[in-house]
Scaffold this active site. Structure first.
Site, PDB file in Angstrom:
ATOM      1  N   ARG A 175       0.795  -1.225   0.000  1.00  0.00           N
ATOM      2  CA  ARG A 175       0.000   0.000   0.000  1.00  0.00           C
ATOM      3  C   ARG A 175       0.832   1.282   0.000  1.00  0.00           C
ATOM      4  NH1 ARG A 175      -2.320  -3.351  -1.682  1.00  0.00           N
ATOM      5  NH2 ARG A 175      -4.333  -4.238  -1.097  1.00  0.00           N
ATOM      6  N   SER A 224     -11.298   0.422   1.958  1.00  0.00           N
ATOM      7  CA  SER A 224     -10.691  -0.093   3.185  1.00  0.00           C
ATOM      8  C   SER A 224     -10.141   1.054   4.021  1.00  0.00           C
ATOM      9  CB  SER A 224      -9.564  -1.073   2.848  1.00  0.00           C
ATOM     10  OG  SER A 224     -10.071  -2.205   2.178  1.00  0.00           O
ATOM     11  N   GLU A 294      -5.392   3.302   5.891  1.00  0.00           N
ATOM     12  CA  GLU A 294      -5.200   3.140   4.451  1.00  0.00           C
ATOM     13  C   GLU A 294      -5.824   4.320   3.718  1.00  0.00           C
ATOM     14  OE1 GLU A 294      -6.430  -0.020   0.978  1.00  0.00           O
ATOM     15  OE2 GLU A 294      -5.537  -0.792   2.823  1.00  0.00           O
TER      16      GLU A 294
END
Length: 303
Positions: A175, A224, A294
């Site tokens: 990520r 998310s 995130e």
């Protein structure tokens, strides 16, 4: 107090004190001191080269993984327009490659590939957002990440200079991609392969069906909320501390997928951020694990 901004003369569009909430999937957030939509890459390069060096720049993609605070954003907020949405074939002796503008929606790339019998990028249909945003956070889903398909990337630095990076230069990790200094991604070359239309279509339909069954895709959400940890999925930790369905103001932890925060219609950005921070505290207090956001949070904090 916000810094007074002297704006370069450009061919793109400026808006001052521009409301940003409608540009995010959460539908919350304050105003941008200056909003700028460049006409093309040359316009953006000129703007960067001539903007005061002390002015903060924030880049928006599709707003699908973003929380803008209620007090808004100082400096200049940039959103890439239609000239950054092109998809073209690239001649290469070793790979099937398509060139994609950073402002292109992931969904549109998946659709283009279906139309042209190109496989390998089906996972993009399950990731809301733009290609540029996906590169910046190494977005991923259904067993693939951007690092698996990026061949090269073009970007402009804070002075408007153009750079080309190979995938290995971007230091992709879970990520995130790690590059030195400020960069705005403008274009990427993505690797794909020849496949049949029925095969590609089947994969796309499977991903879309799974999303509909497991994620609150018809609600105001930003995907998310937290990154998974090495040993646990974020949703498992949130469930473990009993916060599925929990609310603060108009913000709620989704009952369908508890790593999704939703705006039930009247949430503020503060409601959403406070709910997320409550989750982080509860998870840490009960497990000793720190959940990392995130969702990208930008803007001025409330006093």
């Amino acid at each position: 107090m916000s810094t007074v901004i002297s704006l370069p003369k450009v061919n793109g569009e400026y808006r001052k004190n521009f409301k940003l909430s409608h540009l995010t999937w959460f539908k919350v957030g304050g105003i941008s001191q200056v909003f700028y939509k460049p006409k093309d890459e040359h316009d953006l390069s000129y703007f960067l080269a001539n903007l005061q060096s002390n002015i903060k720049i924030t880049v928006l993609g599709a707003g699908s993984n973003l929380l803008i605070r209620d007090n808004g954003i100082d400096g200049v907020t940039i959103k890439l327009g239609r000239s950054f949405n092109e998809i073209n074939f690239v001649k290469n002796n070793h790979y099937n490659i398509i060139s994609v503008g950073a402002g292109t929606l992931n969904y549109d790339v998946a659709k283009f590939c279906l139309q042209h019998n190109l496989g390998g990028l089906e996972f993009l249909v399950g990731i809301p957002g733009t290609i540029g945003g996906g590169i910046a956070m190494n977005a991923g889903a259904y067993g693939q990440e951007f690092k698996d398909v990026v061949y090269s990337v073009e970007a402009l630095d804070r002075s408007g200079n153009k750079h080309i990076f190979l995938s290995k230069d971007l230091n992709f990790e879970y990520r995130q991609c790690i590059v030195n200094g400020f960069l705005i991604f403008t274009k990427t070359n993505l690797i794909c392969y020849n496949d049949s239309k029925p095969s590609i279509s089947q994969k796309l339909q499977k991903i879309q069906t799974v999303r509909k069954l497991t994620q609150p895709i018809n609600q105001k959400t930003a995907g998310s909320a937290f990154r998974n940890t090495n040993n646990y999925k974020a949703w498992q930790l949130i469930d473990k501390v009993g916060l599925r369905g929990h609310s603060i103001g108009g913000a709620q932890v989704s009952n369908l997928h508890c790593n999704f925060l939703i705006n039930n219609g009247n949430a503020t950005a503060s409601d959403i951020e406070n709910l997320g921070e409550l989750i982080r505290k509860k998870v840490f207090d009960h497990t000793g694990i720190t959940l990392e956001w995130e969702i990208k949070i930008v803007g001025k904090k409330s006093l």
